[in-house]
Design a protein around this motif. Structure first.
Motif, short mmCIF file in Angstrom:
data_model
loop_
_atom_site.label_atom_id
_atom_site.label_comp_id
_atom_site.label_asym_id
_atom_site.label_seq_id
_atom_site.Cartn_x
_atom_site.Cartn_y
_atom_site.Cartn_z
N ILE A 93 0.87 -1.18 0.00
CA ILE A 93 0.00 0.00 0.00
C ILE A 93 0.90 1.22 0.00
O ILE A 93 1.60 1.50 0.99
N GLY A 94 0.93 1.96 -1.10
CA GLY A 94 1.79 3.14 -1.15
C GLY A 94 2.01 3.61 -2.57
O GLY A 94 1.32 3.19 -3.51
N GLY A 95 3.00 4.47 -2.74
CA GLY A 95 3.36 4.97 -4.05
C GLY A 95 4.19 3.96 -4.83
O GLY A 95 4.38 2.82 -4.40
N GLY A 96 4.73 4.41 -5.95
CA GLY A 96 5.46 3.50 -6.82
C GLY A 96 6.65 2.84 -6.16
O GLY A 96 6.93 1.66 -6.40
N SER A 97 7.36 3.56 -5.30
CA SER A 97 8.53 2.97 -4.64
C SER A 97 8.12 1.83 -3.71
O SER A 97 8.82 0.81 -3.63
N VAL A 98 7.00 2.00 -3.02
CA VAL A 98 6.50 0.94 -2.14
C VAL A 98 6.10 -0.28 -2.95
O VAL A 98 6.46 -1.43 -2.62
N VAL A 137 -1.91 -1.87 -3.81
CA VAL A 137 -2.88 -0.79 -3.57
C VAL A 137 -2.14 0.54 -3.72
O VAL A 137 -1.49 1.01 -2.76
N PRO A 138 -2.18 1.17 -4.88
CA PRO A 138 -1.47 2.44 -5.05
C PRO A 138 -2.15 3.58 -4.30
O PRO A 138 -3.37 3.69 -4.29
N THR A 139 -1.33 4.42 -3.67
CA THR A 139 -1.84 5.61 -3.00
C THR A 139 -1.48 6.88 -3.76
O THR A 139 -1.76 7.99 -3.32
N THR A 140 -0.80 6.71 -4.89
CA THR A 140 -0.54 7.80 -5.82
C THR A 140 -0.96 7.33 -7.21
O THR A 140 -1.08 6.13 -7.45
N ALA A 141 -1.18 8.28 -8.10
CA ALA A 141 -1.54 7.94 -9.48
C ALA A 141 -0.42 8.44 -10.38
O ALA A 141 -0.35 9.63 -10.71
#
Length: 382
Positions: A93-98, A137-141
């Protein structure tokens, strides 16, 4: 006869899309009990979504790994050493790095050698078709990592490389796309991530590996982007619609880049990312604008044709130069001027980047001088 530009699509086995879809995560975990590790960013742990889900989520998680930056081979090897034999499923759950860190971990925990041995550009061993099941689960687009087959790994100190672990089985099994997770993000984060999605879509649309199938996928994403770009930070229904559209654009960007490849912008950005800790989306956005200036001057017929067709699809008004019109529109409508001020590069760093950069799947084989011009227009050089 087989076409040279035969496209191949790999995507999630299951995709949950829509506002509030994060609420499906716990029932999904409960439906099949497995030792599950969570990768996430610190911002998620401090946010309202985790506060709401914490109690029920913790019933299905055996541990957490917090990802603070782009994962290095050493980071991944450390996680593998800590969890090998204890984890059967991963949630990210996070941005691309996660998401990339979780994808790399899920694959490498099933492989015997250190991560660097499998990396593109520097490795000597092929990855195998094995990985743990992953729920992304991305938290950024922006990155579209929730649907790509590559996990980006970065080492800016020892081997100075930004490269991928790549295999079709590395596509996360499940993607949960909840646009409400974008709410409250700073304007510069929303814009820098979104321009990354745009660059994926745009370069895939222009790719010399593209065909009708891949360009229609990219075009759909670009239309969603244009709808979303000016309103990402609004707190009303229009903002909700914009974040939903951008989440879709990001996912389609991941699909498009996997199917048709990328171009010179990423051919430069990937090498720059090996030595500088700049936000990848901002890097792509900064390079995009001088690239559009070069595109405006290009006489390459396929580029001209594709840009003309794209302009007709995206904008109602006519334009003498579709590329310059697109540049001006992107800058005028942006919620954050991410291309202004910011960090600098040295001449030595520029030379290092240019020695390794390439045009990838562009119609034009850009010269070092053309690529240098893009870089010096994008950053102050000292």
């Amino acid at each position: 006869m087989v076409s040279e530009n035969l496209s191949e699509l790999h995507c999630n086995q299951r995709t949950l899309f829509g506002r509030g879809s994060l609420d499906k995560l716990v029932p999904l975990l409960a439906s099949q009990q497995q030792p599950t590790l969570l990768f996430c960013g610190q911002s998620f742990l401090q946010g309202p979504a985790y506060a709401r889900l914490k109690t029920s989520l913790n019933d299905h998680i055996i541990g957490y790994e917090i990802v603070r930056n782009e994962a290095s081979p050493a980071d991944i090897d450390g996680w593998v050493a800590r969890w090998r034999g204890h984890v059967d499923r991963v949630v990210a759950i996070g941005g691309g790095s996660v998401l990339d860190a979780a994808k790399a971990f899920s694959a490498m925990i099933q492989h015997p050698l250190p991560t660097a041995r499998y990396l593109e550009k520097v490795g000597d061993s092929a990855v195998q078709a094995v990985t743990l099941p992953l729920i992304a689960v991305p938290t950024t687009a922006g990155t579209g990592s929730e649907v790509t087959q590559n996990a980006v790994v970065t080492d800016q100190h020892d081997i100075q490389v930004k490269a991928s672990l790549r295999h079709p089985v590395f596509v996360p099994r499940v993607a949960i796309l909840d646009p409400d997770l974008l709410k409250g993000a700073p304007d510069n984060v929303l814009a820098s991530c979104a321009i990354d999605a745009f660059t994926h879509l745009f370069e895939a649309y222009l790719s010399n590996k593209g065909n009708l199938f891949t360009r229609q996928l990219a075009l759909t994403g670009l239309k969603q982007f244009v709808q979303a770009w000016p309103a990402l930070n609004r707190k009303d229904a229009e903002g909700d619609d914009a974040r939903e559209a951008m989440m879709m654009a990001s996912w389609l960007g991941g699909v498009s880049l996997s199917s048709a490849g990328l171009g010179v912008i990423h051919g430069i950005a990937g090498e720059l990312g090996a030595i500088k800790p700049f936000h990848h989306g901002e890097v792509c956005g900064r390079l995009l604008f001088p690239f559009l200036e070069q595109l405006a001057e290009s006489q390459q017929p396929e580029q001209q044709k594709l840009m003309s067709e794209l302009h007709q699809q995206l904008f109602s008004e006519t334009a003498a130069s579709p590329a310059r019109h697109l540049k001006n529109w992107l800058q005028h409508q942006s919620i954050s001027p991410f291309w202004q001020e910011g960090p600098s590069l040295t001449l030595t760093e520029v030379d290092w980047i240019l020695a390794r950069a390439n045009s990838k799947n562009s119609w034009v084989n850009y010269s070092q001088e053309q690529m240098r011009e893009m870089i010096v227009q994008a950053w102050p050089i000292n």
